[in-house]
Design a protein around this motif. Structure first.
Motif, PDB file in Angstrom:
ATOM      1  N   PHE A 226       4.912  11.533   1.172  1.00  0.00           N
ATOM      2  CA  PHE A 226       5.164  10.253   0.512  1.00  0.00           C
ATOM      3  C   PHE A 226       4.795  10.392  -0.953  1.00  0.00           C
ATOM      4  CE2 PHE A 226       6.044   6.843   3.652  1.00  0.00           C
ATOM      5  CZ  PHE A 226       6.132   7.661   4.765  1.00  0.00           C
ATOM      6  N   VAL A 247       0.051  -3.278   3.302  1.00  0.00           N
ATOM      7  CA  VAL A 247       1.272  -2.468   3.258  1.00  0.00           C
ATOM      8  C   VAL A 247       1.181  -1.457   2.111  1.00  0.00           C
ATOM      9  CG1 VAL A 247       3.752  -2.549   2.763  1.00  0.00           C
ATOM     10  CG2 VAL A 247       2.726  -4.250   4.288  1.00  0.00           C
ATOM     11  N   ALA A 250      -1.504   1.205   2.717  1.00  0.00           N
ATOM     12  CA  ALA A 250      -1.083   2.231   3.681  1.00  0.00           C
ATOM     13  C   ALA A 250      -0.189   3.258   2.986  1.00  0.00           C
ATOM     14  CB  ALA A 250      -0.337   1.584   4.848  1.00  0.00           C
ATOM     15  N   HIS A 251       0.710   2.788   2.144  1.00  0.00           N
ATOM     16  CA  HIS A 251       1.579   3.704   1.421  1.00  0.00           C
ATOM     17  C   HIS A 251       0.759   4.584   0.485  1.00  0.00           C
ATOM     18  CE1 HIS A 251       4.572   5.244  -1.373  1.00  0.00           C
ATOM     19  NE2 HIS A 251       5.466   5.031  -0.410  1.00  0.00           N
ATOM     20  N   ASP A 253      -2.359   5.366   0.734  1.00  0.00           N
ATOM     21  CA  ASP A 253      -3.145   6.328   1.508  1.00  0.00           C
ATOM     22  C   ASP A 253      -2.294   7.519   1.936  1.00  0.00           C
ATOM     23  OD1 ASP A 253      -5.298   4.691   1.254  1.00  0.00           O
ATOM     24  OD2 ASP A 253      -5.191   3.855   3.287  1.00  0.00           O
ATOM     25  N   ARG A 254      -1.070   7.237   2.335  1.00  0.00           N
ATOM     26  CA  ARG A 254      -0.200   8.329   2.783  1.00  0.00           C
ATOM     27  C   ARG A 254       0.114   9.255   1.619  1.00  0.00           C
ATOM     28  NH1 ARG A 254       4.008   6.259   7.527  1.00  0.00           N
ATOM     29  NH2 ARG A 254       3.997   8.370   8.284  1.00  0.00           N
TER      30      ARG A 254
ATOM     31  N   LEU B 296       6.189 -11.489   5.284  1.00  0.00           N
ATOM     32  CA  LEU B 296       5.883 -10.463   4.294  1.00  0.00           C
ATOM     33  C   LEU B 296       6.932 -10.443   3.183  1.00  0.00           C
ATOM     34  CD1 LEU B 296       4.646  -7.346   6.318  1.00  0.00           C
ATOM     35  CD2 LEU B 296       3.351  -8.742   4.708  1.00  0.00           C
ATOM     36  N   VAL B 311       6.904  -3.153  -3.784  1.00  0.00           N
ATOM     37  CA  VAL B 311       6.554  -3.628  -2.444  1.00  0.00           C
ATOM     38  C   VAL B 311       7.803  -3.717  -1.574  1.00  0.00           C
ATOM     39  CG1 VAL B 311       5.714  -5.620  -1.138  1.00  0.00           C
ATOM     40  CG2 VAL B 311       4.443  -4.817  -3.131  1.00  0.00           C
ATOM     41  N   THR B 314       8.901  -0.453  -0.305  1.00  0.00           N
ATOM     42  CA  THR B 314       8.041  -0.026   0.802  1.00  0.00           C
ATOM     43  C   THR B 314       8.398  -0.762   2.091  1.00  0.00           C
ATOM     44  OG1 THR B 314       6.319   0.253  -0.859  1.00  0.00           O
ATOM     45  CG2 THR B 314       5.633   0.408   1.428  1.00  0.00           C
ATOM     46  N   LEU B 315       8.675  -2.059   1.972  1.00  0.00           N
ATOM     47  CA  LEU B 315       9.053  -2.824   3.163  1.00  0.00           C
ATOM     48  C   LEU B 315      10.387  -2.330   3.730  1.00  0.00           C
ATOM     49  CD1 LEU B 315       8.064  -6.493   2.170  1.00  0.00           C
ATOM     50  CD2 LEU B 315       6.881  -4.937   3.755  1.00  0.00           C
ATOM     51  N   GLN B 318       9.722   0.743   5.635  1.00  0.00           N
ATOM     52  CA  GLN B 318       9.093   0.409   6.921  1.00  0.00           C
ATOM     53  C   GLN B 318      10.102  -0.158   7.895  1.00  0.00           C
ATOM     54  OE1 GLN B 318       5.661  -1.973   7.008  1.00  0.00           O
ATOM     55  NE2 GLN B 318       4.371  -0.348   6.163  1.00  0.00           N
ATOM     56  N   ARG B 346       1.234   3.230  14.933  1.00  0.00           N
ATOM     57  CA  ARG B 346       0.744   4.320  14.100  1.00  0.00           C
ATOM     58  C   ARG B 346      -0.377   3.752  13.246  1.00  0.00           C
ATOM     59  NH1 ARG B 346       0.351   6.625   9.375  1.00  0.00           N
ATOM     60  NH2 ARG B 346       0.702   8.860   9.257  1.00  0.00           N
ATOM     61  N   ALA B 348      -3.203   3.785  10.227  1.00  0.00           N
ATOM     62  CA  ALA B 348      -3.157   4.326   8.874  1.00  0.00           C
ATOM     63  C   ALA B 348      -3.888   5.652   8.805  1.00  0.00           C
ATOM     64  CB  ALA B 348      -3.767   3.325   7.900  1.00  0.00           C
ATOM     65  N   MET B 349      -4.920   5.797   9.621  1.00  0.00           N
ATOM     66  CA  MET B 349      -5.695   7.029   9.599  1.00  0.00           C
ATOM     67  C   MET B 349      -5.569   7.747  10.938  1.00  0.00           C
ATOM     68  SD  MET B 349      -7.246   7.824   6.906  1.00  0.00           S
ATOM     69  CE  MET B 349      -6.774   7.113   5.354  1.00  0.00           C
TER      70      MET B 349
END
Ligand code: ATP
Ligand code: ATP
Ligand code: MG
Ligand code: MG
Lengths: 304, 371
Positions: A226, A247, A250-251, A253-254, B296, B311, B314-315, B318, B346, B348-349
């Protein structure tokens, strides 16, 4: 830095599911476009490469997919037959020996014989010549099995040299090993994802190939990376929108994970790492493979 | 609160086996299930084959060995729950377990012959399905000799479902080699192996020797004969293993990624389990991307243009990932009608501490659900 185009055998491996076949398909396409007669070999598996390139399945016999590009799914039964015929030379002799039920049962239990004939077939194609003396294939790409199996698969020649008494099997193994360890011929490309386990497996694989096969890692591909998108300021500004912040975080972090993974690979492999971004295409087919191919350009040509 | 098919299984089954392709989350699921069962009051053992050792760390152990180790209660403190029954963990060492098995079924002098044979090690690891077999064999042994209310078995990444399900047959087949006997027994008795190669199968054997070399043929045959004497002991155990897998108190948990391109593997695995009359308690689709909600998108529309663009990008991504996962799950459902599907998001970590294992468990039993 030498590019892959200077080598003849490109071995692609890594953890299960990380994108080995994807990378093998992209590299094969690129090699063929460079005008090299290219053979891509999958090893006894559900065929992926032909599917990614949107061509009919190749199957266990070498089949042409397009200009300069051939594929084969190397399977034990067919490979054994070809190998048997090569050693015994006559079809009827082969049949009497190998189609004997008890002999077949016996052969199954010769350790590593299956791997030996699979690898043997790939190595055979690597050395195959056309009537005019040129190589039948300039480039052979091996879409190797996943880590654990790849290590045992590629160390079969070495193990056999050590365990098997002198004889035809040992001689065959010696020949294969000589090609595998020759850095002028062979290059290993390790694929990983920006996640802890796939990266660790790539490191393990690297060490095992070095120690057990004497095979150097040429490069790594960090697939599904990413790219960075949100700055710290962006994240701060999203403070009033907790769900959106999650959101974005998370991006973020990736992306950070991808950077970390790249650094870790580079440090430990002492080899260049080529990132390929996560693609967002509804279908993962030829178009996607071409995109992956573009990201791998410096790996193939060696340009910085 | 809804519950899933795994909820009664955790309360009632004696054995749960997590299977699936490489990297899908078998080890994570196995540990999460055992943890949950012990907290809910059943003494549990998770038997893993994960050599990465991080399961040990996430369970608060410095190392996991081939022996069952209690997970200290302190490791569970961060969860704020008190396990009502003990939790044990172990990591299967393939080679050591094979050695133990040979030691158990072979007479002392056979034992030495086999364990010291140079073919032994490669056979115990290279024979297709031998890893799978030894983990099931260990399960059977544990089930016979211990009192855990639940044993959760983690399995090696299996490329071909048949390697797993056929493993007992293959191992039996291996021991039952008429070939070695046919070719060699009389000659071995007479102490003249070379003779038999030319007398009995004559032509056939000369051809084979050309392939492998005579010496190799001899050595291997000796080994095969030594090991085929174990036949009876093995046969009985392999029968036991097969019965255990079919037993109503045993259930399979088939773990898969949601990716449509990889769904054929899970579907094939499921078909094979059914064919072998084994009960699939549940399909677990792990690492599912949730679909971004309407709220969102609406919220994103209130941002400044440059942030809004980032944003929304990113959405959109997703959304595509969630849609892909959805397609995969729909394929799975259609191919396996009537089998419950449980989705785990899934995270995040990576799942690498006890809290993440616990959280995974909450999805597995339905305390939390996706979307
Ligand atoms: N860069 C990418 N972006 C998005 N999706 C990707 C990317 N690379 C691979 N994928 C997806 O991941 C899937 C798995 O990739 P691939 O089959 O190449 O993995 P593999 O390592 O060969 O797997 P196996 O271990 O089963 O052989 C592909 O079908 C594709 O959908
Ligand atoms: N729901 C999840 N969200 C995020 N990460 C996860 C999730 N489930 C598992 N993981 C991570 O994915 C990786 C693979 O999981 P795991 O080791 O359980 O798979 P496996 O099927 O046992 O793999 P193998 O076949 O190699 O034994 C681990 O790093 C784990 O922490
Ligand atoms: Mg592949
Ligand atoms: Mg595992």
């Amino acid at each position: 830095m030498a590019g892959l185009l200077d080598k003849r055998l490109w071995i692609v491996s890594g953890k299960g599911g990380v994108g080995k076949s994807t990378v093998a398909a992209a590299l094969a396409l690129r090699s063929a476009r460079a005008g090299k007669r290219t053979l891509v070999c999958e090893v006894n598996t559900q065929e992926r490469v032909s599917r990614f390139l949107e061509r009919p399945e190749a199957g266990p016999e070498v089949a042409q997919l397009e200009q300069n590009l051939w594929a084969v799914n190397v399977r034990p039964q067919e490979a054994m037959r070809e190998y048997g015929l090569m050693v015994l030379r006559f079809e009827t002799f082969y049949k009497t020996v190998f189609e004997n039920r008890l002999v077949r049962q016996f052969l199954r239990f010769i350790p590593s014989l299956q791997e030996l004939v699979l690898l043997g077939k790939i190595m055979f194609h690597l050395q195959e010549k056309l009537p005019d003396g040129r190589w039948r294939f300039d480039t052979v790409i091996m879409d190797a099995p996943a880590t654990g199996h790849a290590i045992s698969f590629l160390s079969v020649p070495q193990v056999l040299i050590q365990t098997v008494p002198p004889g035809p099997m040992a001689r065959e193994a010696q020949k294969m090993r000589d090609l595998l360890v020759d850095p002028a011929v062979t290059a290993a490309v390790l694929v990983a994802l920006p996640e802890e386990m796939p990266v660790n497996e790539a490191l393990e694989l690297h060490a095992a190939l070095r120690d057990k096969v004497s095979l150097r890692t040429h490069a790594a591909v960090l697939n599904q990376s990413f790219p960075e998108r949100f700055t710290e300021a962006d994240l701060e500004a999203l403070g009033g929108h907790p769900e959106l912040l999650a959101v974005a975080q998370a991006h973020h972090d990736r992306a950070a994970q991808a950077v970390l993974a790249g650094t870790k690979l580079e440090r430990n492999l002492h080899a260049p790492v080529y990132p390929v971004p996560r693609l967002f295409t509804p279908e993962f087919g030829r178009k996607a493979i071409e995109q992956v191919m573009e990201h791998l350009e410096p790996l193939v040509t060696g340009a910085a | 609160m809804s519950t899933t098919a795994l909820s009664p299984a955790l309360a009632g089954k004696r054995v749960l086996i997590c299977v699936g392709s490489g990297g899908v989350g078998k080890t994570t699921a196995a540990a999460a299930l055992a943890l949950r069962a012990s907290v809910d009051g059943r003494s549990s053992l998770v038997c893993t084959i994960d050599p990465a050792r991080r399961l040990a760390n996430s369970l608060g152990l410095t190392a996991l060995g081939n022996a069952e180790t209690p997970v200290p209660a302190t490791a569970l403190e961060p969860l704020g729950v008190h396990p009502r029954a003990p939790l044990y963990a172990m990591m299967l060492d393939m080679k050591q377990t094979w050695d133990e098995l040979i030691t158990r079924v072979a007479s002392p002098e056979q034992r030495e012959r086999i364990l010291s044979n140079r073919f032994y090690q490669s056979l115990s690891t290279a024979l297709a399905g031998s890893q799978e077999y030894i983990s099931m064999e260990k399960l059977w042994e544990l089930r016979r000799s211990s009192n855990y209310e639940l044993i959760v078995l983690d399995t090696p990444p299996t490329a071909h479902a048949l390697d797993f399900l056929d493993a007992p047959n293959r191992v039996l087949d291996f021991l039952d080699n008429d070939a070695a006997k046919w070719l060699l027994t009389p000659a071995l008795k007479a102490g003249k192996l070379g003779m038999s190669l030319f007398n009995r199968g004559g032509y056939v054997m000369r051809g084979l020797a050309r392939f492998t070399g005579t010496e190799m043929l001899q050595e291997l045959s000796n080994f095969m004969l030594a090991i085929s004497s174990l036949n009876e002991g093995f046969r009985e155990r392999a029968r036991g293993v097969r019965q255990l897998l079919e037993d109503p108190s045993t259930g399979f948990v088939l773990v898969t990624s949601p990716h449509p391109e990889r769904m054929d593997e899970a579907i094939h695995f499921h078909k094979m389990l059914k064919q072998h009359r084994m009960e699939v308690v549940s399909l677990v689709v792990n690492r599912v991307h949730p679909m971004p909600t309407e709220a969102l998108w609406a919220d994103a529309a209130t941002l400044t243009p440059s942030r809004r663009a980032k944003v929304e990008e990113t959405l959109r991504e997703q959304h595509i990932m969630a849609e892909q996962d959805h397609t995969g799950i729909a394929q799975l459902q259609a191919a396996c009608p009537g089998v419950p599907i449980i989705q785990v998001p899934r995270f995040a970590m990576d799942v690498h501490d006890i809290s993440a294992l616990w959280r995974t468990g909450r999805y597995l039993v339905g305390d939390e659900t996706l979307g």
